[in-house]
Write an enzyme that holds these catalytic residues in place. Structure first.
Site, mmCIF file in Angstrom:
data_model
loop_
_atom_site.group_PDB
_atom_site.id
_atom_site.type_symbol
_atom_site.label_atom_id
_atom_site.label_comp_id
_atom_site.label_asym_id
_atom_site.label_seq_id
_atom_site.Cartn_x
_atom_site.Cartn_y
_atom_site.Cartn_z
ATOM 1 C CB SER A 64 40.501 62.078 70.486
ATOM 2 O OG SER A 64 40.733 63.794 69.787
ATOM 3 C CE LYS A 65 43.254 59.972 77.005
ATOM 4 N NZ LYS A 65 44.508 58.967 77.067
ATOM 5 N NE ARG A 66 46.424 63.283 69.002
ATOM 6 C CZ ARG A 66 46.135 62.967 67.520
ATOM 7 N NH1 ARG A 66 46.669 63.743 66.665
ATOM 8 N NH2 ARG A 66 45.827 61.901 66.966
#
Ligand code: GLU
Length: 514
Positions: free
Chosen positions: A273-275
């Site tokens: 994920s982006k995070r």
């Protein structure tokens, strides 16, 4: 009517395509943002499988989720695949025999097939409101029951009543009627036997109230009409596959084979994920990761080379591709390994290839003009080659070579302290003698070997070790204590620049401005 005819033609095409054994695979990303590294990962293996079998690799855009749709994303996906060198054979902007390849341009087809299922009794119209569904869900949760549609519209109304409500213009969805018993099973190309109990599966919505199909309907209809022979996708879709297989049965279509590949994971093993990780392919491109290194890295994440090689080309992956070589556990995205691999690929580039890859980075840093003269370009290329051995990303080059373009660079504090202020006794005389030796020589004579010879001669004459002249000379030329091969650097800088830098540094040892 235009569409039934079109659908029939597509069906005919497809049926003829299914009778030959040509492999046809696809990726079906949703254009919802920057092109995703997961798309590249799945795309790579689809490409490898297709090319291994001399088949076709398609790109289809699944843009039926209108809330998450981003227009710019559609073109960016194709651009990213082209950058990576895994070009689709058919798709949006490319065309092909079974287009359109964008789902929002195929809405009438899905409606037609949804209606066909209703006619056959495999699907039904449902009018339940959001509120009713929410209440139902709450009650099921409270009773610790499996959460799924309770078939209110199927059980409390006759077919004719449902039809009438549709005619009256009431909003509706179409749901598939999952079998109540039995199991849906398949032999997955990566994970062997997989089976799901039908009774646990919801009556999936196929056509939404806005007239758009859901992923499930559009995906199955398109895979069929586009003659897809193998669906190679990420593991996260595995629970959708039984619904898809039941749809194939309901339509009376031969299903494709399925391969669910291990999902990429963040370092904490959650889905990438982006995070926690960089998911945008633009990030990798802007960081100066070479596409061939990224492909090699992605290949290694899910798959292993039969000879356990770490560095291999796309062609080699194509040649050696088999599903048996996939690992089952979710591979963790290790950026350090990617950087290492990228360095390996950078070192293997010929000077022209390397420079072509680095030039945009130098332009962005303002070191090279947008349309450089041949001379400017030749100089920049030599500078880049000087640093080729050490860097791990193309973006690192600009900082490393900036001093070559700027005679008035800033000296590093550490370098000044050690060699210039105060300068050890021999340093200024060494610089003067360097100038004296260099000045009378023509440019052509001043090769790296010549600079080395001069430097060593002077060290000997001054009675100091060669290092005692080499180190301050490096500081004079670059302002740094470390860097690429000094004598090559001087050759690339050229006579006038070398003389200027010695003179400037002599001033600094005298207290002049740094
Ligand atoms: N639209 C789905 C995605 O975004 C496609 C999944 C599949 O390949 O079936 O990945």
């Amino acid at each position: 009517m235009r569409f039934p005819l079109l659908a029939l033609l597509l069906l005919w095409y497809n049926n003829t395509a299914m009778t030959d054994t040509t492999v046809r695979v696809r990726i079906a990303p949703s254009p919802t943002g920057d092109p995703h590294v997961g798309t590249a990962y799945i795309g790579l293996f689809n490409y490898a499988f297709a090319h291994h079998h001399g088949g076709a690799f398609l790109l289809r855009l699944e843009d039926t989720d209108r809330e998450r749709y981003k227009e710019s994303s559609a073109h960016a996906i194709l651009e990213a695949l082209t950058w990576l060198g895994i070009n689709p054979d058919e798709g949006p902007e490319i065309g092909g025999p079974v287009g359109p390849y964008i789902q929002s341009e195929r809405l009438a087809i899905y409606r037609e097939f949804a209606e066909q299922l209703v006619q056959a009794g495999h699907a039904y119209h449902c009018f339940c409101s959001r509120e009713r569904l929410a209440e139902m869900r709450e009650a099921q949760e409270a009773a610790k029951e499996a959460v799924k549609y309770d078939r209110f519209c199927l059980c409390t109304m006759h077919e004719e009543e449902r039809r009438q409500r549709v005619r009256d213009g009431e909003p509706y969805v179409i749901r598939m009627k999952m079998p109540d018993a039995g199991a849906t099973s398949w032999t997955d190309l990566v994970r062997d036997a997989v089976s799901f109990e039908n009774a646990l599966i919801d009556d999936q919505v196929l056509l939404k109230a806005d007239g758009y199909p859901t992923y499930h309907l559009a995906n199955v209809v398109d895979d069929h009409l586009m003659g897809i022979t193998q669906v190679i996708r990420a593991e996260e879709w595995i629970s959708s596959t039984p619904k898809h297989l039941v749809l194939y049965q309901m339509f009376g279509w031969e299903p494709p084979q399925f391969a669910h590949l291990p999902l990429l994971r963040n370092p904490d093993r959650s889905k990438i994920s982006k995070r926690h990780s960089h998911t945008s392919l633009h990030w990798y491109r802007d960081e100066g990761i070479l596409p061939q290194a990224l492909l090699n890295f992605l290949a290694l994440l899910g798959w292993s080379h039969p000879e356990e090689k770490e560095v291999f080309t796309l062609e080699e992956l194509v040649e050696r591709f088999t599903f048996e070589r996939f690992n089952q556990s979710g591979p963790v995205f290790d950026l350090e390994k990617l950087r290492w691999l990228n360095g390996v690929y950078i070192r293997a580039l010929a000077p022209d290839e390397l420079y072509a890859a680095v030039e945009p980075f130098l332009q962005r840093a303002g070191l090279v003009q947008a349309h450089p003269e041949p001379e400017e370009r030749a100089f920049a290329k030599q500078c880049v080659v000087l640093e080729q051995e050490k860097v791990r990303t193309l973006a690192e080059f600009a900082d490393l070579v900036a001093f070559m373009f700027n005679p008035n660079f800033t000296y590093e504090d550490e370098a000044v302290k050690k060699w210039l202020r105060p300068a050890p006794e021999h340093v200024r005389p060494a610089f003067y003698q360097m100038i004296e030796h260099i000045e009378p020589l023509p440019e052509e004579a001043l090769t790296a070997e010549k600079y080395e010879e001069i430097t060593r001669t002077i060290a000997e004459a001054l009675g100091v070790g060669a290092g005692k002249v080499i180190h301050p000379t490096r500081v004079a030329m670059s302002g740094r204590t470390k860097g690429p091969s000094l004598f090559h650097m001087m050759e690339v800088l050229g006579k006038q620049e070398v003389l200027y830098r010695f003179n400037r540094t002599i001033d600094v040892t005298r207290g002049g401005e740094e």
